[in-house]
Write a protein that holds these residues in place. Structure first.
Motif, PDB file in Angstrom:
ATOM      1  N   GLY A 206       0.859  -1.313  -0.191  1.00  0.00           N
ATOM      2  CA  GLY A 206       0.177   0.084  -0.038  1.00  0.00           C
ATOM      3  C   GLY A 206       0.728   1.268  -0.071  1.00  0.00           C
ATOM      4  O   GLY A 206       1.889   1.136  -0.604  1.00  0.00           O
ATOM      5  N   VAL A 207       0.342   2.387   0.541  1.00  0.00           N
ATOM      6  CA  VAL A 207       0.970   3.529   0.597  1.00  0.00           C
ATOM      7  C   VAL A 207       0.699   4.386   1.843  1.00  0.00           C
ATOM      8  O   VAL A 207      -0.078   3.887   2.846  1.00  0.00           O
ATOM      9  CB  VAL A 207       0.273   4.608  -0.530  1.00  0.00           C
ATOM     10  N   ILE A 208       1.701   5.235   2.127  1.00  0.00           N
ATOM     11  CA  ILE A 208       1.527   6.136   3.253  1.00  0.00           C
ATOM     12  C   ILE A 208       1.275   7.356   2.608  1.00  0.00           C
ATOM     13  O   ILE A 208       2.139   7.978   2.070  1.00  0.00           O
ATOM     14  CB  ILE A 208       2.908   6.183   4.214  1.00  0.00           C
ATOM     15  N   ALA A 209       0.035   7.917   2.884  1.00  0.00           N
ATOM     16  CA  ALA A 209      -0.535   9.361   2.125  1.00  0.00           C
ATOM     17  C   ALA A 209      -0.054  10.388   3.139  1.00  0.00           C
ATOM     18  O   ALA A 209      -0.171  10.372   4.537  1.00  0.00           O
ATOM     19  CB  ALA A 209      -1.781   9.231   2.239  1.00  0.00           C
ATOM     20  N   ASP A 220       2.773  10.322  -1.691  1.00  0.00           N
ATOM     21  CA  ASP A 220       2.420   9.144  -1.530  1.00  0.00           C
ATOM     22  C   ASP A 220       3.607   8.222  -1.409  1.00  0.00           C
ATOM     23  O   ASP A 220       4.194   8.454  -2.467  1.00  0.00           O
ATOM     24  CB  ASP A 220       1.371   8.275  -2.534  1.00  0.00           C
ATOM     25  N   VAL A 221       3.766   7.789  -0.147  1.00  0.00           N
ATOM     26  CA  VAL A 221       5.057   6.880  -0.134  1.00  0.00           C
ATOM     27  C   VAL A 221       4.611   5.457  -0.004  1.00  0.00           C
ATOM     28  O   VAL A 221       3.959   4.880   0.817  1.00  0.00           O
ATOM     29  CB  VAL A 221       5.769   7.129   1.006  1.00  0.00           C
ATOM     30  N   ALA A 222       5.076   4.544  -1.089  1.00  0.00           N
ATOM     31  CA  ALA A 222       4.764   3.131  -1.389  1.00  0.00           C
ATOM     32  C   ALA A 222       5.636   2.387  -0.289  1.00  0.00           C
ATOM     33  O   ALA A 222       6.582   2.393  -0.089  1.00  0.00           O
ATOM     34  CB  ALA A 222       5.260   2.817  -2.769  1.00  0.00           C
ATOM     35  N   GLN A 223       4.760   1.442  -0.031  1.00  0.00           N
ATOM     36  CA  GLN A 223       5.286   0.345   0.757  1.00  0.00           C
ATOM     37  C   GLN A 223       5.228  -0.726  -0.034  1.00  0.00           C
ATOM     38  O   GLN A 223       4.159  -1.520  -0.703  1.00  0.00           O
ATOM     39  CB  GLN A 223       4.374  -0.098   2.100  1.00  0.00           C
ATOM     40  N   THR A 224       6.419  -1.316  -0.396  1.00  0.00           N
ATOM     41  CA  THR A 224       6.423  -2.808  -1.359  1.00  0.00           C
ATOM     42  C   THR A 224       5.814  -3.789  -0.824  1.00  0.00           C
ATOM     43  O   THR A 224       5.887  -3.918   0.547  1.00  0.00           O
ATOM     44  CB  THR A 224       8.061  -2.883  -1.549  1.00  0.00           C
ATOM     45  N   PRO A 225       5.342  -4.890  -1.612  1.00  0.00           N
ATOM     46  CA  PRO A 225       4.548  -6.053  -1.028  1.00  0.00           C
ATOM     47  C   PRO A 225       5.455  -6.684  -0.374  1.00  0.00           C
ATOM     48  O   PRO A 225       6.787  -7.101  -0.481  1.00  0.00           O
ATOM     49  CB  PRO A 225       4.393  -6.805  -2.297  1.00  0.00           C
ATOM     50  N   THR A 226       5.147  -7.232   0.739  1.00  0.00           N
ATOM     51  CA  THR A 226       5.961  -8.037   2.138  1.00  0.00           C
ATOM     52  C   THR A 226       5.181  -9.049   2.856  1.00  0.00           C
ATOM     53  O   THR A 226       4.045  -8.767   3.199  1.00  0.00           O
ATOM     54  CB  THR A 226       6.263  -6.761   3.257  1.00  0.00           C
ATOM     55  N   THR A 235       8.334  -5.708  10.730  1.00  0.00           N
ATOM     56  CA  THR A 235       8.465  -4.436  10.834  1.00  0.00           C
ATOM     57  C   THR A 235       8.886  -4.160   9.599  1.00  0.00           C
ATOM     58  O   THR A 235       9.931  -4.563   9.071  1.00  0.00           O
ATOM     59  CB  THR A 235       9.424  -3.782  11.769  1.00  0.00           C
ATOM     60  N   VAL A 236       8.336  -3.072   8.600  1.00  0.00           N
ATOM     61  CA  VAL A 236       8.588  -3.025   7.452  1.00  0.00           C
ATOM     62  C   VAL A 236       9.076  -1.311   7.428  1.00  0.00           C
ATOM     63  O   VAL A 236       8.233  -0.363   8.002  1.00  0.00           O
ATOM     64  CB  VAL A 236       7.440  -2.822   6.371  1.00  0.00           C
ATOM     65  N   THR A 237      10.124  -1.014   6.851  1.00  0.00           N
ATOM     66  CA  THR A 237      10.838   0.378   6.641  1.00  0.00           C
ATOM     67  C   THR A 237      10.449   1.008   5.455  1.00  0.00           C
ATOM     68  O   THR A 237      10.891   0.435   4.333  1.00  0.00           O
ATOM     69  CB  THR A 237      12.243   0.596   7.540  1.00  0.00           C
ATOM     70  N   THR A 238      10.087   2.336   5.324  1.00  0.00           N
ATOM     71  CA  THR A 238      10.028   3.037   4.143  1.00  0.00           C
ATOM     72  C   THR A 238      10.429   4.335   4.248  1.00  0.00           C
ATOM     73  O   THR A 238      10.498   4.878   5.186  1.00  0.00           O
ATOM     74  CB  THR A 238       8.638   2.731   3.153  1.00  0.00           C
ATOM     75  N   THR A 239      10.897   5.157   3.270  1.00  0.00           N
ATOM     76  CA  THR A 239      11.312   6.617   3.389  1.00  0.00           C
ATOM     77  C   THR A 239      10.539   7.631   2.315  1.00  0.00           C
ATOM     78  O   THR A 239      10.519   7.176   1.056  1.00  0.00           O
ATOM     79  CB  THR A 239      12.989   6.538   3.010  1.00  0.00           C
ATOM     80  N   TRP A 240      10.390   8.652   2.814  1.00  0.00           N
ATOM     81  CA  TRP A 240       9.810   9.708   2.111  1.00  0.00           C
ATOM     82  C   TRP A 240      11.290  10.431   1.874  1.00  0.00           C
ATOM     83  O   TRP A 240      11.780  11.140   2.674  1.00  0.00           O
ATOM     84  CB  TRP A 240       8.691  10.397   2.869  1.00  0.00           C
ATOM     85  N   TYR A 249       3.234  17.696   9.528  1.00  0.00           N
ATOM     86  CA  TYR A 249       2.689  16.633   8.806  1.00  0.00           C
ATOM     87  C   TYR A 249       1.928  15.671   9.256  1.00  0.00           C
ATOM     88  O   TYR A 249       2.357  15.160  10.456  1.00  0.00           O
ATOM     89  CB  TYR A 249       3.857  16.140   7.673  1.00  0.00           C
ATOM     90  N   THR A 250       1.124  14.881   8.585  1.00  0.00           N
ATOM     91  CA  THR A 250       0.365  14.064   8.965  1.00  0.00           C
ATOM     92  C   THR A 250       0.527  12.776   7.888  1.00  0.00           C
ATOM     93  O   THR A 250       0.463  13.029   6.880  1.00  0.00           O
ATOM     94  CB  THR A 250      -1.083  14.146   8.997  1.00  0.00           C
ATOM     95  N   ALA A 251       0.645  11.638   8.365  1.00  0.00           N
ATOM     96  CA  ALA A 251       0.938  10.459   7.725  1.00  0.00           C
ATOM     97  C   ALA A 251      -0.110   9.164   7.880  1.00  0.00           C
ATOM     98  O   ALA A 251      -0.184   9.028   9.125  1.00  0.00           O
ATOM     99  CB  ALA A 251       2.283   9.806   7.711  1.00  0.00           C
ATOM    100  N   GLU A 252      -0.657   8.875   7.025  1.00  0.00           N
ATOM    101  CA  GLU A 252      -1.806   7.829   7.126  1.00  0.00           C
ATOM    102  C   GLU A 252      -1.328   6.705   6.397  1.00  0.00           C
ATOM    103  O   GLU A 252      -1.171   6.759   4.966  1.00  0.00           O
ATOM    104  CB  GLU A 252      -3.135   8.266   6.732  1.00  0.00           C
ATOM    105  N   ALA A 253      -1.238   5.413   7.028  1.00  0.00           N
ATOM    106  CA  ALA A 253      -0.780   4.077   6.104  1.00  0.00           C
ATOM    107  C   ALA A 253      -2.173   3.634   5.650  1.00  0.00           C
ATOM    108  O   ALA A 253      -2.967   3.563   6.554  1.00  0.00           O
ATOM    109  CB  ALA A 253      -0.350   3.264   7.048  1.00  0.00           C
ATOM    110  N   ILE A 254      -2.101   3.310   4.357  1.00  0.00           N
ATOM    111  CA  ILE A 254      -3.343   2.708   3.883  1.00  0.00           C
ATOM    112  C   ILE A 254      -3.045   1.455   3.118  1.00  0.00           C
ATOM    113  O   ILE A 254      -2.386   1.568   1.914  1.00  0.00           O
ATOM    114  CB  ILE A 254      -4.084   3.770   2.802  1.00  0.00           C
ATOM    115  N   ILE A 255      -3.181   0.470   3.850  1.00  0.00           N
ATOM    116  CA  ILE A 255      -2.430  -0.796   3.302  1.00  0.00           C
ATOM    117  C   ILE A 255      -3.687  -1.895   3.036  1.00  0.00           C
ATOM    118  O   ILE A 255      -4.389  -2.116   3.874  1.00  0.00           O
ATOM    119  CB  ILE A 255      -1.541  -1.279   4.571  1.00  0.00           C
ATOM    120  N   ALA A 256      -3.210  -2.857   2.153  1.00  0.00           N
ATOM    121  CA  ALA A 256      -4.030  -3.811   1.543  1.00  0.00           C
ATOM    122  C   ALA A 256      -3.555  -5.029   2.293  1.00  0.00           C
ATOM    123  O   ALA A 256      -2.263  -5.512   2.143  1.00  0.00           O
ATOM    124  CB  ALA A 256      -4.147  -4.012   0.119  1.00  0.00           C
ATOM    125  N   SER A 257      -4.215  -5.719   2.907  1.00  0.00           N
ATOM    126  CA  SER A 257      -3.777  -6.913   4.002  1.00  0.00           C
ATOM    127  C   SER A 257      -3.317  -8.234   3.095  1.00  0.00           C
ATOM    128  O   SER A 257      -2.714  -9.090   3.383  1.00  0.00           O
ATOM    129  CB  SER A 257      -4.837  -7.582   4.828  1.00  0.00           C
TER     130      SER A 257
END
Length: 306
Positions: A206-209, A220-226, A235-240, A249-257
């Motif tokens: 998914g993404v972190i909006a 939108d910051v992508a989280q690669t499939p994990t 724990t998954v790390t991603t970077t803007w 700033y506000t960050a919202e993770a929107i992830i497909a399970s």
């Protein structure tokens, strides 16, 4: 030769001979197998199956050296280990596949540069099998050595993940979304932690909006499939990657399970970016200019001839 020079010369010669002796011993004790003698493919694979089905899984092993190598193969189960995607091989595990599986061949010799297929045959029971099952081909090669020589044993694994259809538990949740509370500059690292309390691996993506202090979405910051394995935290790390930032700033993770339900998982966090050192320099410069404003004014008038 002067007698006074004989003793130092003998000492130097003795040290040189000792060094040659140690070097020869170290050379003799070098491993008989080069590093990374074996290459396996694929390193991991995902498969889908139904209860009662017989599944064939293939791993390829290649000899990268210029010598023939004796290879032994065994099948281990594996479980998640730690929160960063590591796995641990086990003889039996809660999601074992080894009890249903045979492999062939189990021993062979690989010629220099040769590649060979090894097959695991998985006989899935008709009942009680739904969910995730996890196994690994483990290839071992050992060199031969003369007495006093060191021998290096190498192991390399190829993992396989089986998702078996049927009633199963796809319970997964985001337990935290974190970013540093305060930064002077970007980039901004995010960590998402998942907990899988079900009985099958789930591939999250998914993404972190990100929205700014005015509520405007700016990235939108992508989280690669994990994969998140059952009974584990991940724990998954991603970077803007943006660097020039200012404000809250506000960050919202929107992830497909993932999985058959493919639920949407969400979590929110906030952070502040403020360039303290740059602001301090600007403020000090402004104060300095304010303090010398009269001198600057007189200098300007003199320059203009007033």
């Amino acid at each position: 030769m002067n007698k006074r020079n004989i003793l130092p010369s003998l000492i130097i010669a003795a040290i040189a001979l000792l060094g040659l002796s140690v070097a020869a011993t170290l050379t003799k004790a070098q491993p008989t197998i080069p590093t990374q003698a074996l290459e396996v493919s694929p390193p991991s694979q995902e498969l889908f199956a139904k209860p009662g089905e017989t599944l064939e899984v293939i791993a390829k092993i290649r000899n990268r050296t210029d010598k023939q190598l004796p290879v032994a193969v065994r099948l281990d189960d594996f479980v998640a280990s730690g929160s960063e995607g590591q796995v641990a091989l086990t003889e039996k595990g809660p999601w074992a596949v080894s009890e249903w599986t045979t492999i062939a061949p189990t021993n062979f010799v690989l010629a220099a540069g040769e590649q060979k297929d090894v097959k695991a045959t998985v006989s899935i029971p008709n009942t009680g099998a739904a969910g995730g099952r996890y196994g690994a081909f483990v290839f071992t090669v050992s060199g031969t050595a003369q007495p006093g020589e060191a021998v290096l044993t190498q192991e390399i694994a190829s993992l396989f993940l089986i998702d078996i259809a049927g009633p199963r538990d796809e319970s997964i949740a985001i337990t935290s979304l974190k970013a540093p509370d305060f930064l002077e500059f970007g980039p901004v690292p995010f960590t998402i932690t998942y907990k899988n309390s079900g009985n099958v691996h789930m591939k999250t993506a998914g993404v972190i909006a990100i929205t700014d202090m005015f509520g405007k979405k700016i990235a939108d910051v992508a989280q690669t499939p994990t994969n998140v394995f059952p009974g584990s935290d991940r724990t998954v790390t991603t970077t803007w990657q943006s660097k020039i930032l200012f404000g809250r700033y506000t960050a919202e993770a929107i992830i497909a399970s993932g999985g058959s339900e493919n639920k949407t998982l969400t979590a929110t966090t906030s952070f502040v970016v403020f360039p303290v050192r740059i602001a301090a320099i600007v403020i000090l410069a402004a104060l300095f200019l304010f303090m010398i404003r009269k001198r600057l004014s007189r200098a300007f008038k003199a320059l203009m001839g007033k």
